[in-house]
Enzyme design. Sequence first.
Site, short mmCIF file in Angstrom:
data_model
loop_
_atom_site.label_atom_id
_atom_site.label_comp_id
_atom_site.label_asym_id
_atom_site.label_seq_id
_atom_site.Cartn_x
_atom_site.Cartn_y
_atom_site.Cartn_z
N ASP A 33 0.84 -1.19 0.00
CA ASP A 33 0.00 0.00 0.00
C ASP A 33 0.88 1.25 0.00
O ASP A 33 1.93 1.27 0.64
CB ASP A 33 -0.89 0.00 1.25
CG ASP A 33 -2.09 0.92 1.12
OD1 ASP A 33 -2.25 1.53 0.05
OD2 ASP A 33 -2.86 1.01 2.09
N HIS A 57 -8.11 -0.45 -9.54
CA HIS A 57 -8.01 0.52 -8.45
C HIS A 57 -6.85 1.48 -8.70
O HIS A 57 -6.99 2.70 -8.48
CB HIS A 57 -7.81 -0.21 -7.12
CG HIS A 57 -7.57 0.70 -5.97
ND1 HIS A 57 -8.54 1.52 -5.44
CD2 HIS A 57 -6.44 0.94 -5.24
CE1 HIS A 57 -8.03 2.23 -4.44
NE2 HIS A 57 -6.76 1.89 -4.29
#
Length: 317
Positions: A152, A227
């Site tokens: 992330d 995404h």
Amino acid sequence: MSRRVPIESQRIDAPLTSTATFLVLSINDSADAVKTVRSALAGISGLTKNVAIRDLNASFACTVGIGSQVWDRLTSLQRPEELHSFPEIKGKTHTAVSTPGDLLFHIRSERRDLNFEFERQLMEQLDGSVKVIDETIGFRYFDVRDLLGFVDGTANPVGAAINDSILVTESDDAHGIGGSYVVIQKYLHDLKGWKSLTTEQQESIIGRTKSDNMELDDAPADKQKSHKTLSTIVDEDGNEHDILRDNMPFGSPSAGEFGTYFIGYTKKLWVLEKMLLRMFVGEPPGLHDKILDYSRAVTGTTFFVPSATVLDALDSD
């Protein structure tokens, strides 16, 4: 000729640490409560030093954000141009909910006990003038991965590009110099559903490989986008606009709770809002971000992070 007071920013660019506390508060509806909060915020720099000195290698930092609904009550300053409450974003399938919050304290360090001690002293100084809306404890998970198993924050700016992406300049807004907008959202994951997908299906949704974090090719303009693609914002002139993410996993396996606390800093709030619009409504509309089929937003709040110079002077307003 008067000399301009130098503006010092808060530690928005503090490094990602092993643990963080995300504390969202509302201020009680009384003049005494506002006065107490002003005093506490004006003393944040001193409180931070008092806690950080216990371990200078722990990278302790706290960032304070002020919400739109309380800005005029708490300060005598003109509002930053883009500051407003988080707008609910309702897509065909999923909704980015809007939830209350007057104050955000983003507390982080390499030691959970330092975060705890700072919060303890902070709440003591606030002395019953606030109500806790939400407290979430985040942690670093392996090599900076979320609980879905992917790295992330890969797209974060680095070096000099960090301040260029997150700090408001005079040319952006003379009323927000040295500050930043921040949006927070808590996402709860359906890990059982996510784990039912193949690795290839997961990678297609995220837009990166799972094992080595390599970018995958973008889908055609009229097809389902990943995404990674939907959260990349490019303006009409072809300029890409970055935000700084300090996301962290949180949860409790015994309670069946698994989530990601999204926290994004930006100098231009519209960038973050456009990113969320693309995710929840879709680009083109109807083709929402498929990660939302497995990650549900349960909070959504916007704050402005004023400069440390502004915070220090709040008690004199």
